[in-house]
Motif scaffolding. Sequence first.
Motif, PDB file in Angstrom:
ATOM      1  N   HIS A   1      11.238  -3.930 139.613  1.00 10.26           N
ATOM      2  CA  HIS A   1      12.338  -3.735 138.668  1.00 10.26           C
ATOM      3  C   HIS A   1      13.638  -3.939 139.450  1.00 10.26           C
ATOM      4  CE1 HIS A   1       8.981  -1.677 136.741  1.00 10.26           C
ATOM      5  NE2 HIS A   1       9.623  -1.791 135.595  1.00 10.26           N
ATOM      6  N   TYR A   2      14.271  -5.098 139.252  1.00 13.24           N
ATOM      7  CA  TYR A   2      15.401  -5.493 140.082  1.00 13.24           C
ATOM      8  C   TYR A   2      16.656  -5.778 139.251  1.00 13.24           C
ATOM      9  CZ  TYR A   2      11.751  -6.518 143.569  1.00 13.24           C
ATOM     10  OH  TYR A   2      10.679  -6.453 144.437  1.00 13.24           O
TER      11      TYR A   2
ATOM     12  N   ASP B   1      24.005   2.103 134.785  1.00 17.81           N
ATOM     13  CA  ASP B   1      24.067   3.305 133.956  1.00 17.81           C
ATOM     14  C   ASP B   1      22.963   3.290 132.895  1.00 17.81           C
ATOM     15  OD1 ASP B   1      24.949   5.662 132.725  1.00 17.81           O
ATOM     16  OD2 ASP B   1      26.283   4.560 131.392  1.00 17.81           O
ATOM     17  N   ALA B   2      22.788   2.147 132.231  1.00 17.62           N
ATOM     18  CA  ALA B   2      21.819   2.062 131.133  1.00 17.62           C
ATOM     19  C   ALA B   2      20.381   2.111 131.635  1.00 17.62           C
ATOM     20  CB  ALA B   2      22.049   0.784 130.331  1.00 17.62           C
ATOM     21  N   MET B   3      20.109   1.514 132.800  1.00 14.87           N
ATOM     22  CA  MET B   3      18.746   1.463 133.316  1.00 14.87           C
ATOM     23  C   MET B   3      18.354   2.735 134.062  1.00 14.87           C
ATOM     24  SD  MET B   3      17.212  -1.346 132.424  1.00 14.87           S
ATOM     25  CE  MET B   3      15.845  -1.496 133.580  1.00 14.87           C
ATOM     26  N   GLY B   4      19.349   3.442 134.613  1.00 13.29           N
ATOM     27  CA  GLY B   4      19.045   4.666 135.334  1.00 13.29           C
ATOM     28  C   GLY B   4      18.032   4.423 136.438  1.00 13.29           C
ATOM     29  N   ASP B   5      16.959   5.230 136.433  1.00 13.05           N
ATOM     30  CA  ASP B   5      15.924   5.069 137.458  1.00 13.05           C
ATOM     31  C   ASP B   5      14.925   3.972 137.091  1.00 13.05           C
ATOM     32  OD1 ASP B   5      14.662   6.288 135.381  1.00 13.05           O
ATOM     33  OD2 ASP B   5      13.968   8.040 136.506  1.00 13.05           O
TER      34      ASP B   5
ATOM     35  N   GLN C   1      20.690 -17.050 150.779  1.00 14.76           N
ATOM     36  CA  GLN C   1      20.359 -15.800 151.471  1.00 14.76           C
ATOM     37  C   GLN C   1      20.003 -14.752 150.424  1.00 14.76           C
ATOM     38  OE1 GLN C   1      22.546 -13.907 154.962  1.00 14.76           O
ATOM     39  NE2 GLN C   1      23.156 -12.543 153.288  1.00 14.76           N
ATOM     40  N   VAL C   2      18.899 -14.052 150.647  1.00 12.83           N
ATOM     41  CA  VAL C   2      18.463 -12.968 149.767  1.00 12.83           C
ATOM     42  C   VAL C   2      18.441 -11.684 150.579  1.00 12.83           C
ATOM     43  CG1 VAL C   2      16.642 -12.076 148.261  1.00 12.83           C
ATOM     44  CG2 VAL C   2      17.021 -14.560 148.440  1.00 12.83           C
ATOM     45  N   ARG C   3      19.238 -10.718 150.160  1.00 14.16           N
ATOM     46  CA  ARG C   3      19.294  -9.430 150.859  1.00 14.16           C
ATOM     47  C   ARG C   3      18.973  -8.322 149.859  1.00 14.16           C
ATOM     48  NH1 ARG C   3      24.384  -9.452 152.957  1.00 14.16           N
ATOM     49  NH2 ARG C   3      23.747  -9.943 155.090  1.00 14.16           N
ATOM     50  N   GLN C   4      18.016  -7.498 150.192  1.00 18.33           N
ATOM     51  CA  GLN C   4      17.679  -6.368 149.323  1.00 18.33           C
ATOM     52  C   GLN C   4      18.583  -5.190 149.661  1.00 18.33           C
ATOM     53  OE1 GLN C   4      13.523  -5.722 148.560  1.00 18.33           O
ATOM     54  NE2 GLN C   4      13.765  -3.504 148.456  1.00 18.33           N
ATOM     55  N   ARG C   5      19.165  -4.603 148.617  1.00 21.75           N
ATOM     56  CA  ARG C   5      20.043  -3.447 148.791  1.00 21.75           C
ATOM     57  C   ARG C   5      19.508  -2.265 147.994  1.00 21.75           C
ATOM     58  NH1 ARG C   5      25.217  -4.570 150.765  1.00 21.75           N
ATOM     59  NH2 ARG C   5      25.775  -6.784 150.898  1.00 21.75           N
ATOM     60  N   ALA C   6      19.632  -1.087 148.565  1.00 16.52           N
ATOM     61  CA  ALA C   6      19.318   0.118 147.803  1.00 16.52           C
ATOM     62  C   ALA C   6      20.408   0.346 146.759  1.00 16.52           C
ATOM     63  CB  ALA C   6      19.223   1.316 148.745  1.00 16.52           C
ATOM     64  N   ILE C   7      20.033   0.920 145.633  1.00 16.23           N
ATOM     65  CA  ILE C   7      21.018   1.269 144.604  1.00 16.23           C
ATOM     66  C   ILE C   7      21.712   2.557 145.036  1.00 16.23           C
ATOM     67  CG2 ILE C   7      21.338   1.940 142.202  1.00 16.23           C
ATOM     68  CD1 ILE C   7      18.866   0.229 141.547  1.00 16.23           C
ATOM     69  N   PRO C   8      23.033   2.532 145.228  1.00 19.16           N
ATOM     70  CA  PRO C   8      23.728   3.765 145.643  1.00 19.16           C
ATOM     71  C   PRO C   8      23.529   4.872 144.606  1.00 19.16           C
ATOM     72  CG  PRO C   8      25.160   1.839 145.850  1.00 19.16           C
ATOM     73  CD  PRO C   8      23.953   1.396 145.085  1.00 19.16           C
ATOM     74  N   VAL C   9      22.923   5.967 145.042  1.00 20.32           N
ATOM     75  CA  VAL C   9      22.593   7.057 144.115  1.00 20.32           C
ATOM     76  C   VAL C   9      23.842   7.562 143.404  1.00 20.32           C
ATOM     77  CG1 VAL C   9      21.632   9.385 143.940  1.00 20.32           C
ATOM     78  CG2 VAL C   9      20.615   7.724 145.518  1.00 20.32           C
ATOM     79  N   GLU C  10      24.937   7.657 144.140  1.00 25.59           N
ATOM     80  CA  GLU C  10      26.157   8.223 143.561  1.00 25.59           C
ATOM     81  C   GLU C  10      26.824   7.300 142.544  1.00 25.59           C
ATOM     82  OE1 GLU C  10      27.329   5.958 147.291  1.00 25.59           O
ATOM     83  OE2 GLU C  10      25.681   7.226 146.587  1.00 25.59           O
TER      84      GLU C  10
ATOM     85  N   ARG D   1      23.477  -1.655 126.579  1.00 21.80           N
ATOM     86  CA  ARG D   1      22.596  -0.482 126.583  1.00 21.80           C
ATOM     87  C   ARG D   1      21.311  -0.757 125.804  1.00 21.80           C
ATOM     88  NH1 ARG D   1      24.154   4.137 128.394  1.00 21.80           N
ATOM     89  NH2 ARG D   1      26.346   3.595 128.139  1.00 21.80           N
ATOM     90  N   ARG D   2      21.418  -1.404 124.640  1.00 19.29           N
ATOM     91  CA  ARG D   2      20.224  -1.697 123.834  1.00 19.29           C
ATOM     92  C   ARG D   2      19.287  -2.635 124.588  1.00 19.29           C
ATOM     93  NH1 ARG D   2      23.912  -2.376 119.590  1.00 19.29           N
ATOM     94  NH2 ARG D   2      23.659  -4.645 119.740  1.00 19.29           N
ATOM     95  N   ALA D   3      19.863  -3.667 125.229  1.00 17.22           N
ATOM     96  CA  ALA D   3      19.035  -4.620 125.975  1.00 17.22           C
ATOM     97  C   ALA D   3      18.327  -3.930 127.135  1.00 17.22           C
ATOM     98  CB  ALA D   3      19.901  -5.774 126.484  1.00 17.22           C
ATOM     99  N   CYS D   4      19.060  -3.094 127.865  1.00 13.25           N
ATOM    100  CA  CYS D   4      18.476  -2.436 129.030  1.00 13.25           C
ATOM    101  C   CYS D   4      17.409  -1.432 128.620  1.00 13.25           C
ATOM    102  CB  CYS D   4      19.568  -1.746 129.841  1.00 13.25           C
ATOM    103  SG  CYS D   4      20.672  -2.899 130.696  1.00 13.25           S
TER     104      CYS D   4
END
Length: 302
Positions: free
Chosen positions: A83-84, A209-213, A246-255, A159-162
């Motif tokens: 889920h990206y 915001d719409a996708m959350g976790d 270039q493809v770089r994976q980033r963590a989603i900032p929790v805050e 929001r509806r799409a997500c």
Amino acid sequence: MSALRVFLIALLLAANTVLHVVPLLVVAVVKALLPIERLRAASSRWLTGIAESWIGVNGWMLDRFSRTRVHVEEDAVLEPDGHYLVLANHQSWVDIVVLQRVFNRRIPLMRFFLKQQLIWVPLLGVAWWALDFPFMARHTREQIQRRPELAGRDIEATRRACEKFRAIPVAIMNFVEGTRFTPAKHERQESPHRHLLKPRAGGVAFVLDAMGDGLHAILDVTIAYPGGRPSLVDLIANRVPEVRVQVRQRAIPVELAGGDYQSDADFRARFQQWINGVWLEKDADMERLLGPPASSGRRTMG
């Protein structure tokens, strides 16, 4: 000879589209009529498989009929059922072909937020609709200033799409600059970046915001064309010798995953600071990718 080549390859690409869109629409109609959710889910997998087959055949043809080589630097663990949120710079419609070439069947089928008018594109518009690509009425800043309620409609559409995507493996694609790079736009914006336009943070914030976790990572993609920004015709005409990605994976900032971008000024400032930092890194990456080729660390496609 070049014009004949473009015509013949475009004809093959069109034929591939027709051959895939027809069964896709049949499955879409069956899905709409099925009363059982489990069967509808199975139909969705068929739809995705047809779309991935279409992308795969397009990629195969372009590999056979052009000398374009896609060099990829990858610092990411890709999962076909992940889920990206995929973020990228945008220079040309060729970007979409490149993204599909790099990611097809390696991550879930990428869904783009599309302008509402694109639903009328022959064959593809209906295919995008059947695959649940979200269509949005894009409003200019001037239109929103005159009618503030329009901004709320875009947010609600996002929001509806997500919400629909939370239950399935998904890769949501966002061209953060909001438009294709041109020197004129770059100058008009007074962009602080050498190779990029200013990022637009709002769309990214609304998706998080719409996708959350419902998302587990960001794929930050930088696309560079050492030979200059190409058109689709350039690609078909074999005038694009090289693409560097270039493809770089980033963590989603929790805050930053659950704030109110629209109403909370402090949160909006923090989010813009974060995306501006990502774009500063991306501009440096572009500078490097456009320079002399690296001797190692890249895999080549095509």
